[in-house]
Motif scaffolding. Sequence first.
Motif, PDB file in Angstrom:
ATOM      1  N   GLN A 153       0.832  -1.208   0.000  1.00 25.20           N
ATOM      2  CA  GLN A 153       0.000   0.000   0.000  1.00 25.20           C
ATOM      3  C   GLN A 153       0.868   1.260   0.000  1.00 25.20           C
ATOM      4  OE1 GLN A 153      -2.452   0.485   3.482  1.00 25.20           O
ATOM      5  NE2 GLN A 153      -3.554   2.216   2.624  1.00 25.20           N
ATOM      6  N   ASN A 154       1.896   1.281   0.826  1.00 21.29           N
ATOM      7  CA  ASN A 154       2.766   2.452   0.904  1.00 21.29           C
ATOM      8  C   ASN A 154       3.531   2.680  -0.398  1.00 21.29           C
ATOM      9  OD1 ASN A 154       1.988   3.032   3.528  1.00 21.29           O
ATOM     10  ND2 ASN A 154       3.636   1.861   4.443  1.00 21.29           N
ATOM     11  N   LYS A 155       4.018   1.595  -1.007  1.00 19.85           N
ATOM     12  CA  LYS A 155       4.732   1.722  -2.284  1.00 19.85           C
ATOM     13  C   LYS A 155       3.798   2.236  -3.374  1.00 19.85           C
ATOM     14  CE  LYS A 155       8.944   0.132  -1.431  1.00 19.85           C
ATOM     15  NZ  LYS A 155      10.128   0.967  -1.601  1.00 19.85           N
ATOM     16  N   ALA A 156       2.574   1.740  -3.401  1.00 25.00           N
ATOM     17  CA  ALA A 156       1.613   2.182  -4.415  1.00 25.00           C
ATOM     18  C   ALA A 156       1.302   3.673  -4.250  1.00 25.00           C
ATOM     19  CB  ALA A 156       0.336   1.350  -4.333  1.00 25.00           C
ATOM     20  N   GLN A 157       1.137   4.117  -3.019  1.00 24.43           N
ATOM     21  CA  GLN A 157       0.897   5.538  -2.767  1.00 24.43           C
ATOM     22  C   GLN A 157       2.110   6.373  -3.174  1.00 24.43           C
ATOM     23  OE1 GLN A 157      -0.184   5.489   1.390  1.00 24.43           O
ATOM     24  NE2 GLN A 157      -2.361   5.255   0.922  1.00 24.43           N
ATOM     25  N   ALA A 158       3.291   5.860  -2.908  1.00 25.86           N
ATOM     26  CA  ALA A 158       4.504   6.582  -3.278  1.00 25.86           C
ATOM     27  C   ALA A 158       4.606   6.735  -4.793  1.00 25.86           C
ATOM     28  CB  ALA A 158       5.741   5.860  -2.734  1.00 25.86           C
ATOM     29  N   LEU A 159       4.244   5.684  -5.533  1.00 24.93           N
ATOM     30  CA  LEU A 159       4.300   5.762  -6.993  1.00 24.93           C
ATOM     31  C   LEU A 159       3.410   6.883  -7.517  1.00 24.93           C
ATOM     32  CD1 LEU A 159       4.328   2.006  -8.040  1.00 24.93           C
ATOM     33  CD2 LEU A 159       6.235   3.616  -8.077  1.00 24.93           C
ATOM     34  N   MET A 160       2.235   7.031  -6.928  1.00 25.75           N
ATOM     35  CA  MET A 160       1.343   8.118  -7.349  1.00 25.75           C
ATOM     36  C   MET A 160       1.955   9.481  -7.029  1.00 25.75           C
ATOM     37  SD  MET A 160      -2.498   6.682  -6.630  1.00 25.75           S
ATOM     38  CE  MET A 160      -2.247   6.282  -4.912  1.00 25.75           C
ATOM     39  N   ALA A 161       2.594   9.578  -5.873  1.00 25.43           N
ATOM     40  CA  ALA A 161       3.237  10.839  -5.498  1.00 25.43           C
ATOM     41  C   ALA A 161       4.387  11.152  -6.451  1.00 25.43           C
ATOM     42  CB  ALA A 161       3.739  10.772  -4.056  1.00 25.43           C
ATOM     43  N   TYR A 162       5.177  10.144  -6.808  1.00 23.82           N
ATOM     44  CA  TYR A 162       6.297  10.376  -7.720  1.00 23.82           C
ATOM     45  C   TYR A 162       5.829  10.888  -9.067  1.00 23.82           C
ATOM     46  CZ  TYR A 162       8.963   7.549  -4.355  1.00 23.82           C
ATOM     47  OH  TYR A 162       9.539   7.053  -3.227  1.00 23.82           O
ATOM     48  N   ASP A 163       4.689  10.390  -9.526  1.00 22.88           N
ATOM     49  CA  ASP A 163       4.143  10.887 -10.796  1.00 22.88           C
ATOM     50  C   ASP A 163       3.919  12.396 -10.720  1.00 22.88           C
ATOM     51  OD1 ASP A 163       4.155   8.407 -12.060  1.00 22.88           O
ATOM     52  OD2 ASP A 163       2.075   7.957 -11.488  1.00 22.88           O
ATOM     53  N   GLN A 164       3.403  12.857  -9.590  1.00 26.50           N
ATOM     54  CA  GLN A 164       3.186  14.296  -9.414  1.00 26.50           C
ATOM     55  C   GLN A 164       4.517  15.038  -9.314  1.00 26.50           C
ATOM     56  OE1 GLN A 164       0.198  16.057  -9.572  1.00 26.50           O
ATOM     57  NE2 GLN A 164       1.672  17.714  -9.739  1.00 26.50           N
ATOM     58  N   TYR A 165       5.464  14.453  -8.612  1.00 24.56           N
ATOM     59  CA  TYR A 165       6.778  15.086  -8.479  1.00 24.56           C
ATOM     60  C   TYR A 165       7.438  15.256  -9.844  1.00 24.56           C
ATOM     61  CZ  TYR A 165       6.372  13.565  -3.553  1.00 24.56           C
ATOM     62  OH  TYR A 165       5.968  13.335  -2.276  1.00 24.56           O
ATOM     63  N   ILE A 166       7.290  14.240 -10.699  1.00 27.14           N
ATOM     64  CA  ILE A 166       7.859  14.312 -12.047  1.00 27.14           C
ATOM     65  C   ILE A 166       7.211  15.456 -12.825  1.00 27.14           C
ATOM     66  CG2 ILE A 166       8.016  13.094 -14.259  1.00 27.14           C
ATOM     67  CD1 ILE A 166       8.226  10.465 -12.499  1.00 27.14           C
TER      68      ILE A 166
END
Length: 72
Positions: free
Chosen positions: A13-26
């Motif tokens: 769950q934490n990794k999946a949430q992080a992936l979504m955040a990274y998309d925004q960071y990019i």
Amino acid sequence: MSDLAYDWITLIQNKAQALMAYDQYIKDAEGAGSPECAAFFRKVHDADKAQLAEAKQHLVKVLQGSMGGGKG
């Protein structure tokens, strides 16, 4: 559910949430005109994506009882 299975689910769950955040960071880095930052965020994203796939495999094995003994 065993503690070990719960731990894997939480990590996934934490990794999946992080992936979504990274998309925004990019997107933010690209919007700021910083290809270096965007490249780093992509690198982190790709590493976490690979770890997420591996974590899912571990969870399946834990739930099947073939890893960790299935005890909680």
